[in-house]
Enzyme design. Structure first.
Site, PDB file in Angstrom:
ATOM      1  N   ASP A 207       0.872  -1.151  -0.029  1.00 32.64           N
ATOM      2  CA  ASP A 207      -0.091   0.251  -0.061  1.00 32.64           C
ATOM      3  C   ASP A 207       0.909   1.298  -0.026  1.00 32.64           C
ATOM      4  OD1 ASP A 207      -2.866   1.233   0.259  1.00 32.64           O
ATOM      5  OD2 ASP A 207      -1.977   1.983   2.095  1.00 32.64           O
TER       6      ASP A 207
ATOM      7  N   GLU B 255       0.924   5.654   0.494  1.00 38.53           N
ATOM      8  CA  GLU B 255       0.074   7.157   0.610  1.00 38.53           C
ATOM      9  C   GLU B 255       0.850   8.103  -0.050  1.00 38.53           C
ATOM     10  OE1 GLU B 255      -2.586   7.284   2.276  1.00 38.53           O
ATOM     11  OE2 GLU B 255      -2.437   4.978   3.283  1.00 38.53           O
TER      12      GLU B 255
ATOM     13  N   HIS C 162      -5.369   6.861   7.406  1.00 37.98           N
ATOM     14  CA  HIS C 162      -4.698   5.810   6.593  1.00 37.98           C
ATOM     15  C   HIS C 162      -3.206   5.606   6.857  1.00 37.98           C
ATOM     16  CE1 HIS C 162      -8.239   5.454   3.489  1.00 37.98           C
ATOM     17  NE2 HIS C 162      -8.752   5.917   4.686  1.00 37.98           N
TER      18      HIS C 162
ATOM     19  N   ASP D  70      -2.439  -0.318   6.662  1.00 40.27           N
ATOM     20  CA  ASP D  70      -3.400  -0.928   5.547  1.00 40.27           C
ATOM     21  C   ASP D  70      -3.008  -2.216   4.866  1.00 40.27           C
ATOM     22  OD1 ASP D  70      -4.915   1.105   6.342  1.00 40.27           O
ATOM     23  OD2 ASP D  70      -4.699   2.172   4.573  1.00 40.27           O
TER      24      ASP D  70
ATOM     25  N   ASP E 114      -6.526  17.988   1.554  1.00 41.85           N
ATOM     26  CA  ASP E 114      -7.278  16.767   1.707  1.00 41.85           C
ATOM     27  C   ASP E 114      -6.785  15.421   2.156  1.00 41.85           C
ATOM     28  OD1 ASP E 114      -9.669  18.517   1.583  1.00 41.85           O
ATOM     29  OD2 ASP E 114      -9.805  18.143  -0.663  1.00 41.85           O
TER      30      ASP E 114
ATOM     31  N   HIS F  85      -4.096  10.784   5.595  1.00 42.63           N
ATOM     32  CA  HIS F  85      -2.961  10.047   5.976  1.00 42.63           C
ATOM     33  C   HIS F  85      -2.260  10.889   7.459  1.00 42.63           C
ATOM     34  CE1 HIS F  85      -0.577  12.921   3.869  1.00 42.63           C
ATOM     35  NE2 HIS F  85      -1.176  12.607   2.453  1.00 42.63           N
TER      36      HIS F  85
END
Length: 237
Positions: free
Chosen positions: A7, A9, A152, A157, A52, A57
């Site tokens: 995963d 970010e 997140h 994740d 945003d 995160h």
């Protein structure tokens, strides 16, 4: 079988417009068991994150300022991923960002450096058509504890995705198998035809029969005459 759940970010949603990767998390599974050999990086994206995105995160520009560049970790990352099956939830998004980073360094495409890519979002849509198949929704549906996921995080994740994947593909309650449970698991035994065996019958001799009768009499006396086997004895003609 080596599988790696991955995963990322990012600073925003569009790699083509210059958004960059700021975190990579990888969780390794060998033969459907977590190995514990995971990989995790925070990265300096050399640009600011969208407001945003930070809300999602929580990784601020200040926190990332002293982190390594993607170029500094790319060799370690791609050596770790080489040849493995890479499982990603919404793979097109993460692979798009990874390819953008690799292209900046004139490196081969991500797909060319790994064994295969499996999109667990597509798997979930086939298994649960018409339902929400976000990672949070799958955790809730499959009873995977994601209480720690207030924000997140790539490594968090990736670990949740590994748990979700196991439950989607085998129904196993958890990746953690208790050692006692494993040791006492039922073992399938080969069927044996006992009719092929001839068992010898060795009758008791007179002394053994006398000793047995004496023992039975002692037990009958000790129970006050309540021994049940006497009730089953056939009547003497």
């Amino acid at each position: 079988m080596r599988q790696i759940f991955l995963d990322t970010e990012t600073t925003g949603l569009n790699a083509e417009s210059g958004d960059r990767i700021i975190e990579i998390g990888c969780v390794e599974m060998l033969n459907r068991r977590l190995s514990g050999r995971n990989l995790h990086f925070y990265l300096n994206p050399e640009r600011s994150s969208h407001e945003d995105a930070v809300k999602v995160h929580g990784l601020t520009d200040e926190f990332l300022a002293d982190k390594p560049l993607f170029a500094a970790v790319v060799d370690e990352l791609m050596d770790y991923l080489a040849g493995a099956e890479i499982l990603i939830h919404n793979a097109a998004f993460d692979v798009g960002f990874l390819n953008a980073e690799l292209k900046r360094l004139a490196r081969p495409a991500f797909e060319a450096q790994v064994g295969q890519i499996t999109d667990t979002l597509l798997m979930a849509r086939e298994m649960f058509p018409g339902k929400s198949n976000s990672l949070d929704a799958l955790c809730k549906r499959l009873e995977v504890d994601n209480a720690s996921r207030s924000l997140h995080g790539a490594l968090l994740d990736a670990g949740l995705l590994a748990e979700v994947y196991i439950r989607m593909t085998r129904g196993q309650d958890s990746l953690v198998i208790d050692e006692v449970e494993a040791a006492t698991a039922e073992v399938a035994l080969e069927s044996v035809d006992l009719s092929a065996f001839v068992l010898p019958v060795i009758p008791a001799d007179a002394a053994e029969a006398q000793a047995h009768a004496a023992l039975i009499a002692e037990l009958d006396k000790a129970s006050g005459g309540k021994t049940v086997w006497k009730e089953a004895e056939p009547a003497v003609a």
